[in-house]
Every structure is written in C-alpha cells, then in structure tokens.
Scaffold this motif. Structure first.
Motif, PDB file in Angstrom:
ATOM      1  N   SER A  38      10.086  13.432 -16.709  1.00 41.47           N
ATOM      2  CA  SER A  38       9.870  14.293 -15.536  1.00 41.47           C
ATOM      3  C   SER A  38       8.861  13.671 -14.570  1.00 41.47           C
ATOM      4  N   ILE A  39       7.823  13.029 -15.096  1.00 40.52           N
ATOM      5  CA  ILE A  39       6.837  12.381 -14.224  1.00 40.52           C
ATOM      6  C   ILE A  39       7.469  11.191 -13.512  1.00 40.52           C
ATOM      7  N   MET A  40       8.254  10.425 -14.238  1.00 41.97           N
ATOM      8  CA  MET A  40       8.918   9.269 -13.632  1.00 41.97           C
ATOM      9  C   MET A  40       9.853   9.712 -12.505  1.00 41.97           C
ATOM     10  N   ARG A  41      10.618  10.759 -12.732  1.00 37.51           N
ATOM     11  CA  ARG A  41      11.524  11.250 -11.699  1.00 37.51           C
ATOM     12  C   ARG A  41      10.749  11.825 -10.505  1.00 37.51           C
ATOM     13  N   LYS A  42       9.652  12.514 -10.790  1.00 41.64           N
ATOM     14  CA  LYS A  42       8.842  13.086  -9.703  1.00 41.64           C
ATOM     15  C   LYS A  42       8.278  11.980  -8.819  1.00 41.64           C
ATOM     16  N   VAL A  43       7.675  10.955  -9.456  1.00 36.62           N
ATOM     17  CA  VAL A  43       7.079   9.863  -8.686  1.00 36.62           C
ATOM     18  C   VAL A  43       8.161   9.040  -7.993  1.00 36.62           C
ATOM     19  N   ALA A  44       9.330   8.946  -8.623  1.00 39.15           N
ATOM     20  CA  ALA A  44      10.447   8.242  -7.982  1.00 39.15           C
ATOM     21  C   ALA A  44      10.808   8.888  -6.653  1.00 39.15           C
ATOM     22  N   GLN A  45      10.887  10.216  -6.645  1.00 38.18           N
ATOM     23  CA  GLN A  45      11.264  10.945  -5.429  1.00 38.18           C
ATOM     24  C   GLN A  45      10.169  10.915  -4.371  1.00 38.18           C
ATOM     25  N   LYS A  46       8.919  10.967  -4.812  1.00 31.43           N
ATOM     26  CA  LYS A  46       7.788  11.023  -3.873  1.00 31.43           C
ATOM     27  C   LYS A  46       7.352   9.650  -3.371  1.00 31.43           C
ATOM     28  N   CYS A  47       7.481   8.637  -4.248  1.00 30.51           N
ATOM     29  CA  CYS A  47       6.940   7.322  -3.924  1.00 30.51           C
ATOM     30  C   CYS A  47       7.972   6.204  -3.970  1.00 30.51           C
ATOM     31  N   TYR A  48       8.485   5.906  -5.158  1.00 26.77           N
ATOM     32  CA  TYR A  48       9.247   4.672  -5.342  1.00 26.77           C
ATOM     33  C   TYR A  48      10.466   4.566  -4.437  1.00 26.77           C
ATOM     34  N   LEU A  49      11.293   5.599  -4.401  1.00 21.96           N
ATOM     35  CA  LEU A  49      12.518   5.521  -3.603  1.00 21.96           C
ATOM     36  C   LEU A  49      12.240   5.494  -2.099  1.00 21.96           C
ATOM     37  N   PRO A  50      11.416   6.420  -1.562  1.00 21.12           N
ATOM     38  CA  PRO A  50      11.162   6.356  -0.116  1.00 21.12           C
ATOM     39  C   PRO A  50      10.369   5.125   0.315  1.00 21.12           C
ATOM     40  N   MET A  51       9.422   4.696  -0.502  1.00 18.15           N
ATOM     41  CA  MET A  51       8.621   3.533  -0.115  1.00 18.15           C
ATOM     42  C   MET A  51       9.427   2.241  -0.226  1.00 18.15           C
ATOM     43  N   ASN A  52      10.257   2.126  -1.252  1.00 17.16           N
ATOM     44  CA  ASN A  52      11.117   0.945  -1.348  1.00 17.16           C
ATOM     45  C   ASN A  52      12.084   0.862  -0.171  1.00 17.16           C
ATOM     46  N   ALA A  53      12.613   2.025   0.221  1.00 23.94           N
ATOM     47  CA  ALA A  53      13.519   2.058   1.378  1.00 23.94           C
ATOM     48  C   ALA A  53      12.777   1.639   2.648  1.00 23.94           C
TER      49      ALA A  53
END
Length: 399
Positions: A38-53
């Motif tokens: 759940s933490i990985m998915r939360k941080v993915a949505q807030k940070c990893y995916l938008p910042m990588n894009a």
C-alpha cells in the motif's frame, strides 16, 4: 565548466510486521506485505509516476540538455517488480533516453560497509547484477553508499571495486573553509573522484520548500537561479542530492514542487552559465582540486551529518552487532528464503527507527517510523532476529 548535478535516492524498505515474542519459532514470515504494497502504491501515485513523466517530458523538451541520476536500492527494485511494474517501466523509459545515469549501491540499502568488506563487495555485486537485469545490461560506473555514508576507508573499498566516483555529504566539519562546489579525490586512492552534496541548496528544495515559516518561502525558480548565479565563477559543480520522494510525497504537489521542477531547466539554461550533467560527465569534464579527508564516517542525515541516525545508542548497537554476528552462518546457508531475509534485515531503516534523538531531528525520525517508539522498534526487530537465528541454526546444523 559550470554544471548542476541532480542525484535522487530512490528507496523503500521492506517493513516488518508486528512480531511478538510468542511468534518466535512459529512464524517465519516477517514482512508486512499489506503495508509494503500500500505504501509503494501510494508513493507511486504521488511521486514516482508523475515525477518520472515530468522528467521524461523535460529530457525531450530540452533535447537532452537536462540530465539527472538515480540510485535505486535493491529492496526498492524488488518492490517495484512485486507491487509497481508500471513504475519500473517508467524508470526504464527514462534510462533508455541516455540522459539518466544509474548509480550502484548496496542491494539491501545496508550499513554493511561499516562492518564487513567481504559482505560489502557481495551485496554491491548483487545490486549490479539486478540493475543489469532490469535495465538492458546497464552497468553503473559511479557508486553511492547507503545514505551517503562515506569515509576514507570506505572510499578506498569503493575504488577497489573499480568505480570512477562516489557521492557523499558536503559536511561542514569535514570541509572547513573549502567549498562543496568542486570535485575532490579519495585521500587513500586518488583515482576515485568524490562529489559533495551542496546541502544548503539541496535542502532548500528537499526540506524547506513547503515550509511557510521559512524566511525565504516561497522558493521560486527566479529566486533559486539568483542563488546559484551568486556562486563564485571558479566553483564548477553544484551537486543537488536528495530523496526522490521529495517530489509529491515529502513535499506535496500542492506546494508547487512539480511546477518548480518543470520551470527550473529553462530558467537555468536560459539565464545562467550552468548546464546539467550526470555524475560520470562531471568526472569526465571537471578537474579535481585535491583530496578530501574523511577519517570518521559521515552521512547526509540529521544536523550532525554522522552515523547517529542508525548507530550509537544501546538499542541500535546491540541490534547491529547481533545481526552481523550471524554473517558466517548465513554464508554457509544455501536456503533462498534465509538469503532473502538476511538482505532485508540489514536495511538501514530498521536501525533508523531505533534512534532516540528526541530533541535533535526527532520529528523527522518519528515521521518515517511505523512504530510508537524506538523501544517498540527494537523489541520487534529483536524478536524477528531471534526467530531468524533459530532458523539459521536449524538449517546449518542439519547439513
């Protein structure tokens, strides 16, 4: 050459589940799978995916003039594969541009460099192999030790492994009158170049950006460009090192952190004589000005910039010593579950949660800890370690 070197640490630990004394000898699964996912998915949505894009957009927009670097812990890579394959794909797209450098580190994001040279080499080799598997044979040339922990001796070990350079903190008590805005060399092996974090400018983004009580709030690209332009012309390299989770997780999107990064490349490239470089490009183009002497290990953590975030109090030291007392037994063991748990139990976060610096950076430690107190973290970890030791002895005795 005047350049900015962006480096991001990407790491998520495998957190332990609540593990009672009565579980010892009965329950051999230690990991809080629900929390980790759940933490990985939360941080993915807030940070990893938008910042990588965003980074991909900027790399294409500026035709490769914008560059960044990452070190991703092995435990993070494992979690991406298990819980966030979409995030892994987005990192692979970034690396494929040729404008993103990947750095090596210890697989488990561990403190092993302080304990065992042989185990250090093994975990680094494991990390290299994982990077090669996930990123089309990519082989890192620069090393970043866990939490920028560095000393002359650790630097010499890194040099032995064949790396061109390493990163560490531009700590005041090490630099003295010197500036972090130059490239230095290891004091034992000058073949290893050392890049130092400019902690003032890095922490303005990583820690102070959304702080409305900060005298310089709000931080705008105009203001930041003014600051870097004021750096003396002879100082060549501004190293901006920070947690990748700064973007969207530690500093929420509402603070404007993504907009700041979106506009920063244009402001730097059009209004200053700075460009952007990866660590390897800095090594290739900058000239080292001398040796940096670090006899006692430093890190980028807390005000002290030392090891006290992870080691130093009785809880941390006992847990650390008891863990590595098992190293020889683990080496004998061929069991894959034991090997996996051994790596995950070494992760520095477990010791960070045991920190008792209540008045010095205590709020930061509490923010990251899933425990009510350092003592709860210690008890939980030692219960797990007791079971791990039982398993280990059972397997090695049965051979």
């Amino acid at each position: 050459m005047r350049t900015i070197c962006f480096y991001f640490q990407v790491h998520q630990p495998f957190r332990l589940k609540p593990y009672r004394f009565f579980d010892i000898g009965d329950d051999h699964h230690y990991w809080d799978d629900f929390s980790n996912k759940s933490i990985m998915r939360k941080v993915a949505q807030k940070c990893y995916l938008p910042m990588n894009a965003l980074l991909l957009e900027l790399i294409h927009k500026y035709n490769g003039a914008f560059k960044v670097s990452f070190s991703m812990s092995g435990v993070f890579l494992d979690q991406m594969q298990a819980y966030a394959p979409d995030v892994l794909e987005s990192f692979q797209k970034l690396v494929a541009t040729g404008n993103v450098e990947l750095l090596d580190e210890t697989y488990g994001h561990s403190l092993v460099a302080l304990k065992s040279k042989e185990a250090f080499k093994e975990t680094v080799a494991k990390h290299t192999k994982k990077i090669q598997e996930l990123f089309n044979g990519y082989t890192p040339k620069v090393f970043r030790n866990t939490e920028l922990i560095y000393s002359d001796e650790i630097g010499a070990m890194i040099a032995e492994l064949g790396y061109d350079a390493t990163l560490t903190e531009g700590a005041k008590h090490i630099l003295g009158w010197k500036s972090p805005n130059y490239m230095y060399t290891n004091s034992i092996d000058p073949n290893l170049k050392v890049l130092l974090k400019n902690f003032q400018l890095s922490d303005d983004i990583a820690f102070r950006f959304g702080n409305k009580t900060w005298a310089d709030y709000p931080l705008t690209t105009d203001k930041f460009v003014k600051w870097i332009s004021a750096v003396p012309q002879e100082e060549e390299v501004i190293n901006l090192f920070m947690d990748y989770e700064t973007f969207g997780e530690h500093q929420w999107a509402e603070t404007g952190i993504f907009d700041f990064m979106r506009h920063l490349p244009d402001a730097v490239l059009s209004r200053t004589n700075f460009r952007f470089s990866t660590p390897s490009e800095v090594v290739a183009n900058a000239k080292a000005v001398g040796k940096i002497h670090v006899p006692i290990p430093i890190s980028w953590a807390d005000e002290e910039r030392d090891l006290t975030a992870w080691l130093g109090n009785d809880l941390q030291d006992e847990a650390f010593d008891k863990l590595y007392a098992l190293e020889s037994l683990v080496k004998e063991c061929k069991d894959s579950d034991i090997k996996r748990d051994w790596v995950y139990l070494q992760t520095s976060d477990h010791f960070y949660y045991m920190c008792t610096k209540f008045f010095s950076d205590g709020d930061i430690h509490s923010y990251f800890s899933p425990y009510d107190s350092p003592y709860d973290a210690f008890i939980n970890y030692m219960n797990v370690l007791s079971d791990f030791k039982l398993r280990l002895k059972e397997i090695t005795t049965a051979k």
